[in-house]
Write a protein that holds these residues in place. Structure first.
Motif, PDB file in Angstrom:
ATOM      1  N   PHE A   1       0.802  -1.396   0.044  1.00 54.65           N
ATOM      2  CA  PHE A   1      -0.281  -0.050   0.424  1.00 54.65           C
ATOM      3  C   PHE A   1       0.766   1.173  -0.083  1.00 54.65           C
ATOM      4  CE2 PHE A   1       0.492  -1.171   4.700  1.00 54.65           C
ATOM      5  CZ  PHE A   1       0.752   0.017   5.030  1.00 54.65           C
ATOM      6  N   ALA A   2       0.598   2.319  -0.529  1.00 56.81           N
ATOM      7  CA  ALA A   2       1.204   3.864  -0.352  1.00 56.81           C
ATOM      8  C   ALA A   2       0.406   4.360   0.595  1.00 56.81           C
ATOM      9  CB  ALA A   2       0.924   4.469  -2.078  1.00 56.81           C
ATOM     10  N   ILE A   3       1.614   5.640   0.755  1.00 60.46           N
ATOM     11  CA  ILE A   3       1.466   6.284   1.985  1.00 60.46           C
ATOM     12  C   ILE A   3       1.755   8.071   0.879  1.00 60.46           C
ATOM     13  CG2 ILE A   3       1.870   7.878   4.357  1.00 60.46           C
ATOM     14  CD1 ILE A   3       2.482   4.546   4.795  1.00 60.46           C
ATOM     15  N   GLU A   4       1.105   8.999   0.710  1.00 55.48           N
ATOM     16  CA  GLU A   4       1.072   9.918   0.006  1.00 55.48           C
ATOM     17  C   GLU A   4       2.133  10.711   0.720  1.00 55.48           C
ATOM     18  OE1 GLU A   4      -2.815  12.754   0.554  1.00 55.48           O
ATOM     19  OE2 GLU A   4      -3.033  11.329  -1.122  1.00 55.48           O
ATOM     20  N   GLY A   5       2.898  11.463  -0.375  1.00 55.69           N
ATOM     21  CA  GLY A   5       3.633  12.206   0.080  1.00 55.69           C
ATOM     22  C   GLY A   5       3.168  13.437   1.080  1.00 55.69           C
ATOM     23  N   ARG A   6       1.725  13.883   1.200  1.00 55.04           N
ATOM     24  CA  ARG A   6       1.446  15.239   2.191  1.00 55.04           C
ATOM     25  C   ARG A   6       0.882  14.776   3.697  1.00 55.04           C
ATOM     26  NH1 ARG A   6      -3.093  17.053  -0.806  1.00 55.04           N
ATOM     27  NH2 ARG A   6      -4.442  15.752   0.714  1.00 55.04           N
ATOM     28  N   GLN A   7       0.813  13.332   3.067  1.00 53.36           N
ATOM     29  CA  GLN A   7       0.212  12.638   4.571  1.00 53.36           C
ATOM     30  C   GLN A   7       1.938  12.507   5.090  1.00 53.36           C
ATOM     31  OE1 GLN A   7      -1.701   8.846   5.034  1.00 53.36           O
ATOM     32  NE2 GLN A   7      -3.089  10.233   6.076  1.00 53.36           N
TER      33      GLN A   7
ATOM     34  N   ILE B   1      -6.220  -8.329   5.626  1.00 57.45           N
ATOM     35  CA  ILE B   1      -4.675  -8.015   5.307  1.00 57.45           C
ATOM     36  C   ILE B   1      -5.005  -6.307   4.898  1.00 57.45           C
ATOM     37  CG2 ILE B   1      -2.488  -7.916   4.923  1.00 57.45           C
ATOM     38  CD1 ILE B   1      -2.629 -10.039   7.580  1.00 57.45           C
ATOM     39  N   ASP B   2      -6.016  -6.434   4.103  1.00 55.55           N
ATOM     40  CA  ASP B   2      -6.507  -5.386   3.544  1.00 55.55           C
ATOM     41  C   ASP B   2      -7.185  -4.048   4.243  1.00 55.55           C
ATOM     42  OD1 ASP B   2      -6.639  -4.317   1.217  1.00 55.55           O
ATOM     43  OD2 ASP B   2      -7.885  -5.292  -0.099  1.00 55.55           O
ATOM     44  N   ASN B   3      -7.948  -4.978   5.115  1.00 57.07           N
ATOM     45  CA  ASN B   3      -8.859  -4.149   6.250  1.00 57.07           C
ATOM     46  C   ASN B   3      -7.298  -4.064   7.373  1.00 57.07           C
ATOM     47  OD1 ASN B   3     -11.317  -4.526   5.056  1.00 57.07           O
ATOM     48  ND2 ASN B   3     -11.239  -6.206   7.125  1.00 57.07           N
ATOM     49  N   PHE B   4      -6.159  -4.407   7.789  1.00 58.00           N
ATOM     50  CA  PHE B   4      -5.488  -3.666   8.481  1.00 58.00           C
ATOM     51  C   PHE B   4      -4.847  -2.573   7.350  1.00 58.00           C
ATOM     52  CE2 PHE B   4      -3.615  -8.020  10.812  1.00 58.00           C
ATOM     53  CZ  PHE B   4      -4.986  -7.894  11.818  1.00 58.00           C
ATOM     54  N   ALA B   5      -4.849  -2.687   6.431  1.00 55.79           N
ATOM     55  CA  ALA B   5      -4.123  -1.347   5.881  1.00 55.79           C
ATOM     56  C   ALA B   5      -5.185  -0.385   5.516  1.00 55.79           C
ATOM     57  CB  ALA B   5      -3.429  -1.881   4.218  1.00 55.79           C
ATOM     58  N   GLU B   6      -6.070  -0.708   5.500  1.00 53.69           N
ATOM     59  CA  GLU B   6      -6.897   0.470   5.466  1.00 53.69           C
ATOM     60  C   GLU B   6      -7.759   0.849   6.295  1.00 53.69           C
ATOM     61  OE1 GLU B   6     -11.238   0.329   3.230  1.00 53.69           O
ATOM     62  OE2 GLU B   6      -9.939  -1.507   1.871  1.00 53.69           O
ATOM     63  N   ASP B   7      -7.251  -0.041   7.763  1.00 54.17           N
ATOM     64  CA  ASP B   7      -7.048   0.504   9.565  1.00 54.17           C
ATOM     65  C   ASP B   7      -6.265   1.949   9.735  1.00 54.17           C
ATOM     66  OD1 ASP B   7      -9.759   0.431   9.880  1.00 54.17           O
ATOM     67  OD2 ASP B   7      -9.520  -1.615  10.335  1.00 54.17           O
ATOM     68  N   PHE B   8      -4.680   1.441   9.456  1.00 49.13           N
ATOM     69  CA  PHE B   8      -3.825   2.056   8.888  1.00 49.13           C
ATOM     70  C   PHE B   8      -3.859   3.037   8.701  1.00 49.13           C
ATOM     71  CE2 PHE B   8       1.058   2.112   8.782  1.00 49.13           C
ATOM     72  CZ  PHE B   8       1.680   2.489   9.951  1.00 49.13           C
ATOM     73  N   LEU B   9      -4.007   3.115   7.815  1.00 53.84           N
ATOM     74  CA  LEU B   9      -4.413   4.646   6.878  1.00 53.84           C
ATOM     75  C   LEU B   9      -5.386   5.464   7.408  1.00 53.84           C
ATOM     76  CD1 LEU B   9      -3.623   3.657   2.491  1.00 53.84           C
ATOM     77  CD2 LEU B   9      -1.663   4.538   4.548  1.00 53.84           C
ATOM     78  N   THR B  10      -6.123   4.714   7.820  1.00 48.44           N
ATOM     79  CA  THR B  10      -6.953   5.476   8.789  1.00 48.44           C
ATOM     80  C   THR B  10      -6.942   6.489   9.836  1.00 48.44           C
ATOM     81  OG1 THR B  10      -8.787   4.605   8.318  1.00 48.44           O
ATOM     82  CG2 THR B  10      -9.514   5.651   9.706  1.00 48.44           C
ATOM     83  N   ILE B  11      -5.389   5.350  10.396  1.00 49.80           N
ATOM     84  CA  ILE B  11      -4.966   6.136  11.656  1.00 49.80           C
ATOM     85  C   ILE B  11      -4.030   7.075  11.724  1.00 49.80           C
ATOM     86  CG2 ILE B  11      -3.296   5.452  13.526  1.00 49.80           C
ATOM     87  CD1 ILE B  11      -4.544   2.364  13.950  1.00 49.80           C
TER      88      ILE B  11
ATOM     89  N   ALA C   1       1.786   4.615  15.620  1.00 48.87           N
ATOM     90  CA  ALA C   1       0.295   3.898  14.958  1.00 48.87           C
ATOM     91  C   ALA C   1       0.483   2.778  14.464  1.00 48.87           C
ATOM     92  CB  ALA C   1       0.648   5.088  13.405  1.00 48.87           C
ATOM     93  N   TYR C   2       1.504   1.900  14.388  1.00 47.15           N
ATOM     94  CA  TYR C   2       1.445   0.382  14.216  1.00 47.15           C
ATOM     95  C   TYR C   2       0.087  -0.126  15.474  1.00 47.15           C
ATOM     96  CZ  TYR C   2       2.253  -4.313  12.841  1.00 47.15           C
ATOM     97  OH  TYR C   2       2.615  -5.494  12.748  1.00 47.15           O
ATOM     98  N   THR C   3       1.158   0.209  16.873  1.00 45.53           N
ATOM     99  CA  THR C   3       1.096   0.082  17.941  1.00 45.53           C
ATOM    100  C   THR C   3      -0.556   0.218  17.830  1.00 45.53           C
ATOM    101  OG1 THR C   3       2.565   1.175  18.966  1.00 45.53           O
ATOM    102  CG2 THR C   3       3.088  -1.189  18.712  1.00 45.53           C
ATOM    103  N   VAL C   4      -0.861   0.986  17.553  1.00 47.57           N
ATOM    104  CA  VAL C   4      -3.082   1.855  18.355  1.00 47.57           C
ATOM    105  C   VAL C   4      -2.707   0.177  16.747  1.00 47.57           C
ATOM    106  CG1 VAL C   4      -4.218   3.068  17.344  1.00 47.57           C
ATOM    107  CG2 VAL C   4      -1.823   4.226  18.493  1.00 47.57           C
TER     108      VAL C   4
END
Length: 455
Positions: free
Chosen positions: A228-234, A410-420, A256-259
């Motif tokens: 997954f990607a985390i954009e530059g602005r973020q 794992i898709d859910n994990f990634a989405e939720d990580f990005l939400t956090i 963030a990961y441990t949250v």
């Protein structure tokens, strides 16, 4: 961070030498059923340009001559594994000519089990696709190499290929392994041991993430990866949070990961493993070998903490861990692990890794290097999050055990990580319990409670 000022002494010649702490652990783990290939480090790249195959093979032989660890066998001596260094070893560059489809097949079959008593624990292959286009394949055992070593290996190989004369190495890996177990080091490590025994005092938490399948009785190494990607602005906003709080981006991402793990497990005491290069002594810089140490980072993400308060805790934890990073993880396991559970990794089942993408090789002498993407099917832990800091943002990937999780989970994990990540960028003072996610079981519990109230 280099603590040492006294040089690591070079040993006199012997028939065999001790293993380093980490090699002992890998040697034992290599023997486990299903683990035979999980400690192979392999890589593929495409070389574009005119390659002199004979010169390339000569450079590889020169590399094996330069680094004793590439001529090292692991043999049992008096019931203990030992390093035995051979003056010379048989080595040949494997070569094929093939089209793209056949090349993919060859690449898939290239990674094979190493016999630890038959050096070199390195194989290199070339597939000629066209006259000026080759796939270069590397396969090396983790007993003799690590991530930093791969860079050294490529660098030394390139310099030898272009005809440069390298300064001989003053010490070799076996000297480091013996020094690590010397009396002077033991004294220093005693102090570090006290730190870790304090951190891991009491009953150790086992991470209980919701899984799609029941945990097998013996840990499986079958795995897959989700990117997954985390954009530059973020990425910039996260870096600003780090800067404003005297922390590093690594600390913000670990928080963030441990949250995320807290949200999915409901646990408020979570241990995550994280690797460090293990090269705190300057003498180790030019060496190929397995130096990596693993730190067990204990975190306490409870719902009533503000994110920034929690980040401050993680900062303190990490600074303490870095100060005591030389204490070998293997010895820690022996000291604190009460019962060995074959279905789990000792101390932690989840890992966090952060890297900076400065190390992608783009030139090899006259040749241009391009990455060759291949499928990976090994997961050493239940769940590993690897974040890579790149010029235009960050990329992440979850490596996960397919015997426990489906890709959907794992898709859910990634989405939720990005939400956090986006929520802490908007509101760094947010309480952890107010970070609402889409897929985590915590949400379902809230919903059930709400239903109870209605009825």
């Amino acid at each position: 961070e280099h603590h040492e000022h006294t040089a690591i002494p070079a040993l006199e010649k012997r028939a065999h030498y001790p293993l380093s702490s980490v090699q002992k652990r890998l040697y034992i783990q290599h023997q486990m059923e299903g683990a035979e290939l999980s400690y192979n480090m392999s890589g593929l790249m495409i070389l574009i340009g005119e390659l002199d195959r004979d010169r390339f093979e000569a450079a590889l032989r020169g590399l094996i001559g330069r680094h004793e660890i590439l001529r090292t066998a692991f043999e049992m001596v008096d019931g203990e594994p030992a390093q035995v260094i051979y003056p010379e070893v048989d080595f040949a560059l494997e070569y094929w000519q093939a089209d793209e489809e056949k090349a993919r097949e060859l690449a898939e079959g290239f990674v094979r089990v190493f016999e630890l008593d038959r050096p070199p624990l390195l194989r290199v292959g070339l597939i000629g696709l066209e006259r000026n286009r080759h796939i270069l394949m590397f396969d090396i055992h983790h007993l003799v190499s690590d991530g930093v070593s791969t860079g050294i290996l490529i660098d030394d190989l390139l310099r030898m290929y272009t005809g440069e004369n390298l300064q001989p190495l003053r010490i070799q890996y076996k000297d480091f392994a013996a020094w690590q177990q010397s009396e002077a080091q033991s004294e220093r490590l005693k102090k570090q041991e006290a730190y870790w025994l304090d951190v891991l005092d009491g009953e150790l938490p086992q991470l209980e993430l919701p899984t799609d399948f029941a945990r097998p009785p013996v840990r499986s190494y079958e795995g897959d990866v989700l990117d997954f990607a985390i954009e530059g602005r973020q990425s910039e906003a996260l870096q600003q949070i780090a800067d404003a709080n005297g922390a590093t981006l690594y600390m913000v991402m670990l928080a963030a990961y441990t949250v995320l793990l807290h949200k999915y497990s409901g646990q408020e005491d979570i241990i995550v493993g994280t690797p460090v290069s293990g090269r705190t002594h300057a003498d180790t810089e030019p060496l190929i070998g397995m130096f990596v140490n693993t730190l067990a980072i204990r975190n306490y993400p409870s719902g009533d903490k503000m994110f920034l308060t929690y980040l401050e805790e993680i900062k303190e934890t990490m600074l303490g861990a870095y100060e005591n990073q030389d204490y070998p993880f293997e010895e820690l396991v022996e000291k604190v692990q009460a019962a060995r559970n074959l279905s789990r990794h000792p101390i932690f089942d989840s890992v966090f890794v952060m890297e900076t993408r400065e190390d992608r090789i783009s030139r090899f002498g006259e040749l241009t290097v391009e990455p060759y993407i291949e499928a990976r099917t090994v997961a050493k832990f239940d769940l590993t999050l690897e974040v890579t800091h790149e010029e235009e943002g960050m990329s992440g990937h979850f490596e996960y055990a397919t015997k426990l999780f489906t890709r959907n989970m794992i898709d859910n994990f990634a989405e939720d990580f990005l939400t956090i990540l986006s929520k802490i960028c908007e509101q760094p003072h947010v309480l952890l319990k107010d970070l609402a996610l889409n897929g985590s079981p915590e949400q379902e519990e809230d919903l059930l409670e709400a239903i109870d109230i209605v009825f």
